[in-house]
Design a protein around this motif. Structure first.
Motif, mmCIF file in Angstrom:
data_model
loop_
_atom_site.group_PDB
_atom_site.id
_atom_site.type_symbol
_atom_site.label_atom_id
_atom_site.label_comp_id
_atom_site.label_asym_id
_atom_site.label_seq_id
_atom_site.Cartn_x
_atom_site.Cartn_y
_atom_site.Cartn_z
ATOM 1 N N GLN A 211 0.841 -1.198 0.000
ATOM 2 C CA GLN A 211 0.000 0.000 0.000
ATOM 3 C C GLN A 211 0.873 1.244 0.000
ATOM 4 N N GLY A 213 -0.010 5.291 -0.250
ATOM 5 C CA GLY A 213 -1.047 6.298 -0.354
ATOM 6 C C GLY A 213 -2.402 5.651 -0.550
ATOM 7 N N ASN A 214 -3.100 6.036 -1.593
ATOM 8 C CA ASN A 214 -4.433 5.497 -1.864
ATOM 9 C C ASN A 214 -4.415 4.232 -2.727
ATOM 10 N N TYR A 258 -8.066 0.925 -4.973
ATOM 11 C CA TYR A 258 -7.774 2.351 -4.968
ATOM 12 C C TYR A 258 -8.832 3.083 -4.155
ATOM 13 N N LYS A 259 -8.374 3.943 -3.281
ATOM 14 C CA LYS A 259 -9.278 4.778 -2.498
ATOM 15 C C LYS A 259 -9.535 6.054 -3.299
ATOM 16 N N PRO A 262 -12.033 9.669 0.423
ATOM 17 C CA PRO A 262 -11.897 9.130 1.777
ATOM 18 C C PRO A 262 -12.974 8.115 2.150
ATOM 19 N N LYS A 265 -13.842 3.282 -1.872
ATOM 20 C CA LYS A 265 -12.722 2.508 -2.415
ATOM 21 C C LYS A 265 -13.265 1.473 -3.396
#
Length: 420
Positions: A211, A213-214, A258-259, A262, A265
């Motif tokens: 992982q 970041g997003n 991927y997010k 917030p 996802k």
């Protein structure tokens, strides 16, 4: 070890076998995963699901979690045999309601290590055509397969984690049918089923999660598990019931998550299931599957999450024409009597029609308190039909024949989850 497995397996056999959807494998083992099309390799869905899909993601667990629940399967399965113009039409199987439980525990030991153990019903299928049309030969089958997995995850650095698990497997198989060597003479028919037989096996898996970041990336490898079900079938009417080797195949999976925001996802997993090299499935001519799963999760508010997904895997059982019914060229381990191509397809489509391909799923979770939540899922598998044609041959004659199956499914899953 056998006593431990047998005691745990009581949960899985309380009401029957699962009728699974990617071949004879469930698309997911928890409601959270199933609601997202079976995701869990490329991004974490939950620590209990991670034990099975990718043990590296257990490291997303913050403390101690326990979960138990179950899935209700409601398949709508039909079989058809047209033998020399004597057509059964599509006849419904009585096996239309199954339950499969799941239970798991994970616990963070320190800032790098999370351990867990879970028991899942992960594979299975079954039909019941007893006292239906004579062409269906009173076929009745159940296959149940459960994995009990102790696993551990280790955080190598803030971005990278690895996980391993030991798959302790328990399976049960019943194959019953009234077979005939001369369909014009009922005296040559016999009950070929030897009753329910249990077996044990062991395998392993390794997962990697990354992982940054997003962005989330994952990999998981699950080894084959070899099983031998003893005294389950009399293929040649000699009064002796033979064993059947049936190896659950190896799987290789990769995924990405991927997010997007917030509270949103999304993910995509690809799984390769190696049916064509697995004992038993190989001789029954199952093809490999590449399964695609896509899904997403949206956090509506601190208590409510909504999920949706899609899953596709081309049926490992295909349609054929011109199947030979005379030459017994397929040696089924460890059957005494080899099967012609038509007989192999007859067993596939009437006894084990694991042919569904397209699935859509919905679900969500609700956090009732700081420590307690409920996960829900609904999955619909659209009806799939597979038909094959060729010749059925007995001792004296061959008859132009067609064999077919239809399979659609609905399922509902629920899990109760406590986190501390």
């Amino acid at each position: 070890m056998r006593k431990v497995l047998a005691a745990s397996a009581i949960l899985a056999v309380a009401a029957g076998s699962a009728f699974a959807t990617n071949g004879d494998n469930m698309i997911g083992v928890t409601p959270a995963s199933e609601a997202m099309g079976g995701l869990g390799v490329g991004m974490p869905i939950g620590s209990i699901d991670s034990i099975f899909r990718n043990p590296a993601w257990m490291n997303t667990e913050k403390g101690f979690t326990v979960s138990f629940g179950g899935i209700l399967f409601m398949p709508d399965v039909k079989g058809r045999v047209n033998m020399g113009g004597n057509d059964s039409g599509y006849v419904s199987s009585r096996a239309n309601f199954f339950t499969v439980p799941e239970i798991g525990i994970t616990n963070r030991i320190n800032d790098k290590v999370v351990v867990g153990i879970a028991a899942y019903g992960v594979s299975g299928m079954g039909v019941d055509y007893r006292d239906k049309h004579q062409n269906l030969s009173n076929m009745h089958t159940t296959l149940q397969f459960m994995r009990i997995i102790p696993a551990i995850s280790y955080q190598i650095n803030p971005n990278l984690s690895v996980g391993v698990g030991i798959d302790l497997a328990w399976g049960s198989l019943d194959m019953g049918a009234k077979l005939c060597t001369n369909i014009m003479n009922p005296a040559t028919c016999w009950n070929a089923g030897g009753g329910q037989s249990s077996s044990y096996g062991i395998g392993a898996q390794i997962g990697i999660g990354y992982q940054m970041g997003n962005l989330m990336l994952g990999f998981n490898y699950q080894s084959p598990v070899s099983m031998k079900y003893k005294h389950v079938f009399d293929s040649d009417n000699n009064g002796s019931f033979e064993d059947l080797k049936l190896q659950q195949p190896q799987e290789v999976a990769v995924g990405i998550g991927y997010k997007v925001m917030p509270n949103l996802k999304v993910g995509l997993d690809l799984r390769w299931i190696n049916w064509s090299d697995a004992d038993g499935y190989k001789q029954f001519k199952w093809k490999d599957q590449t399964v695609i799963a896509v899904g997403g999760e949206y956090q509506v508010n601190p208590s409510l999450k909504l999920r949706a997904g899609y899953n596709y895997g081309k049926s490992p059982i295909r349609s054929y024409s011109g199947l030979d019914g005379m030459m017994p060229t397929n040696n089924i381990p460890n059957f005494a009597r080899p099967f012609p191509d038509y007989n192999v397809q007859w067993f596939n489509l009437i006894g084990f029609p694991a042919i569904t391909e397209h699935h859509i799923s919905l679900g969500g979770s609700y956090q009732f308190t700081k420590n307690f939540a409920v996960d829900l899922a609904y999955v619909h598998a659209f009806e799939k039909k597979v038909e094959s044609s060729g010749q059925y041959c007995d001792l004296s004659n061959c008859y132009p024949s067609t064999v077919g199956a239809k399979n659609a499914q609905n399922e509902v899953g629920i899990a109760l989850r406590w986190s501390f």
